[in-house]
Design a protein around this motif. Structure first.
Motif, PDB file in Angstrom:
ATOM      1  N   GLY A   5      45.465 -37.906  29.745  1.00 30.75           N
ATOM      2  CA  GLY A   5      44.414 -38.561  30.517  1.00 30.75           C
ATOM      3  C   GLY A   5      43.961 -39.852  29.878  1.00 30.75           C
ATOM      4  O   GLY A   5      43.722 -40.864  30.566  1.00 30.75           O
ATOM      5  N   LEU A   6      43.866 -39.848  28.569  1.00 30.53           N
ATOM      6  CA  LEU A   6      43.470 -41.073  27.857  1.00 30.53           C
ATOM      7  C   LEU A   6      44.536 -42.149  28.003  1.00 30.53           C
ATOM      8  O   LEU A   6      44.224 -43.325  28.243  1.00 30.53           O
ATOM      9  CB  LEU A   6      43.220 -40.770  26.377  1.00 30.53           C
ATOM     10  N   ASP A   7      45.792 -41.761  27.885  1.00 28.92           N
ATOM     11  CA  ASP A   7      46.885 -42.730  28.045  1.00 28.92           C
ATOM     12  C   ASP A   7      46.949 -43.257  29.477  1.00 28.92           C
ATOM     13  O   ASP A   7      47.246 -44.428  29.707  1.00 28.92           O
ATOM     14  CB  ASP A   7      48.220 -42.100  27.644  1.00 28.92           C
ATOM     15  N   TYR A   8      46.651 -42.383  30.437  1.00 29.41           N
ATOM     16  CA  TYR A   8      46.616 -42.822  31.835  1.00 29.41           C
ATOM     17  C   TYR A   8      45.572 -43.929  32.009  1.00 29.41           C
ATOM     18  O   TYR A   8      45.855 -44.980  32.591  1.00 29.41           O
ATOM     19  CB  TYR A   8      46.294 -41.637  32.760  1.00 29.41           C
ATOM     20  N   TYR A   9      44.367 -43.697  31.495  1.00 28.29           N
ATOM     21  CA  TYR A   9      43.312 -44.704  31.646  1.00 28.29           C
ATOM     22  C   TYR A   9      43.610 -45.965  30.844  1.00 28.29           C
ATOM     23  O   TYR A   9      43.252 -47.066  31.269  1.00 28.29           O
ATOM     24  CB  TYR A   9      41.944 -44.119  31.307  1.00 28.29           C
ATOM     25  N   HIS A  10      44.273 -45.813  29.724  1.00 25.24           N
ATOM     26  CA  HIS A  10      44.690 -46.987  28.950  1.00 25.24           C
ATOM     27  C   HIS A  10      45.676 -47.821  29.778  1.00 25.24           C
ATOM     28  O   HIS A  10      45.568 -49.046  29.853  1.00 25.24           O
ATOM     29  CB  HIS A  10      45.332 -46.547  27.639  1.00 25.24           C
ATOM     30  N   ALA A  11      46.631 -47.156  30.400  1.00 26.28           N
ATOM     31  CA  ALA A  11      47.604 -47.842  31.257  1.00 26.28           C
ATOM     32  C   ALA A  11      46.906 -48.488  32.445  1.00 26.28           C
ATOM     33  O   ALA A  11      47.212 -49.630  32.819  1.00 26.28           O
ATOM     34  CB  ALA A  11      48.677 -46.866  31.734  1.00 26.28           C
ATOM     35  N   LEU A  12      45.974 -47.776  33.036  1.00 29.14           N
ATOM     36  CA  LEU A  12      45.232 -48.311  34.175  1.00 29.14           C
ATOM     37  C   LEU A  12      44.507 -49.602  33.796  1.00 29.14           C
ATOM     38  O   LEU A  12      44.514 -50.577  34.551  1.00 29.14           O
ATOM     39  CB  LEU A  12      44.231 -47.269  34.682  1.00 29.14           C
ATOM     40  N   LEU A  13      43.919 -49.608  32.618  1.00 31.03           N
ATOM     41  CA  LEU A  13      43.250 -50.823  32.136  1.00 31.03           C
ATOM     42  C   LEU A  13      44.228 -51.989  32.020  1.00 31.03           C
ATOM     43  O   LEU A  13      43.965 -53.078  32.538  1.00 31.03           O
ATOM     44  CB  LEU A  13      42.654 -50.570  30.747  1.00 31.03           C
ATOM     45  N   TYR A  14      45.327 -51.778  31.318  1.00 37.90           N
ATOM     46  CA  TYR A  14      46.273 -52.859  31.056  1.00 37.90           C
ATOM     47  C   TYR A  14      46.955 -53.393  32.316  1.00 37.90           C
ATOM     48  O   TYR A  14      47.433 -54.507  32.330  1.00 37.90           O
ATOM     49  CB  TYR A  14      47.329 -52.432  30.033  1.00 37.90           C
ATOM     50  N   GLN A  15      46.966 -52.619  33.392  1.00 41.12           N
ATOM     51  CA  GLN A  15      47.589 -53.119  34.622  1.00 41.12           C
ATOM     52  C   GLN A  15      46.562 -53.751  35.563  1.00 41.12           C
ATOM     53  O   GLN A  15      46.898 -54.217  36.629  1.00 41.12           O
ATOM     54  CB  GLN A  15      48.379 -52.012  35.322  1.00 41.12           C
TER      55      GLN A  15
END
Length: 124
Positions: free
Chosen positions: A52-62
């Motif tokens: 979940g944390l990696d998902y939100y990290h990816a969401l931020l960077y995109q």
């Protein structure tokens, strides 16, 4: 009384973590990216393999309005999210599902990131 205290002690970490993902999501939705990054980094110290944390990290960077917008970084984080999701135990998957993080959502973001990268290549 002792049983109630033990139950409360066991449930607090789950509630706190669920609250973190919710706060991260809310910070991103409100455009408070620095707060989202801060929350993600703090949470990653305690759970470095949480998809979940990696998902939100990816969401931020995109997100184009994120000052550190970087699709390659988004791709790295979404791939890590997928890997960690596949390695997660049933309990962790249930907790993620309660927070709305499921495999289809993660794969959907991966497709979105890939499509954005493809559009950039086509425009060059």
């Amino acid at each position: 009384m002792l049983k109630k205290a033990l139950l409360l002690i066991l449930l607090i970490p789950l509630t706190v973590f669920a609250g973190r993902l919710d706060r991260i999501k809310r910070a991103i939705e409100e455009g408070d990216y620095s707060k989202a990054v801060e929350l993600i980094k703090k949470a990653e110290e305690k759970e470095p393999f949480n998809p979940g944390l990696d998902y939100y990290h990816a969401l931020l960077y995109q997100t184009p309005t994120f000052q550190q917008f970087h699709l390659d970084s988004a791709r790295i984080f979404i791939n890590k999210s997928i890997d960690d999701f596949e390695k997660a135990d049933e309990k962790s998957l249930e907790e993620l599902a309660e927070d709305g993080i499921e495999k289809d959502l993660i794969l959907s973001l991966k497709t979105k990131i890939r499509d954005k990268q493809f559009q950039i290549v086509l425009s060059d």
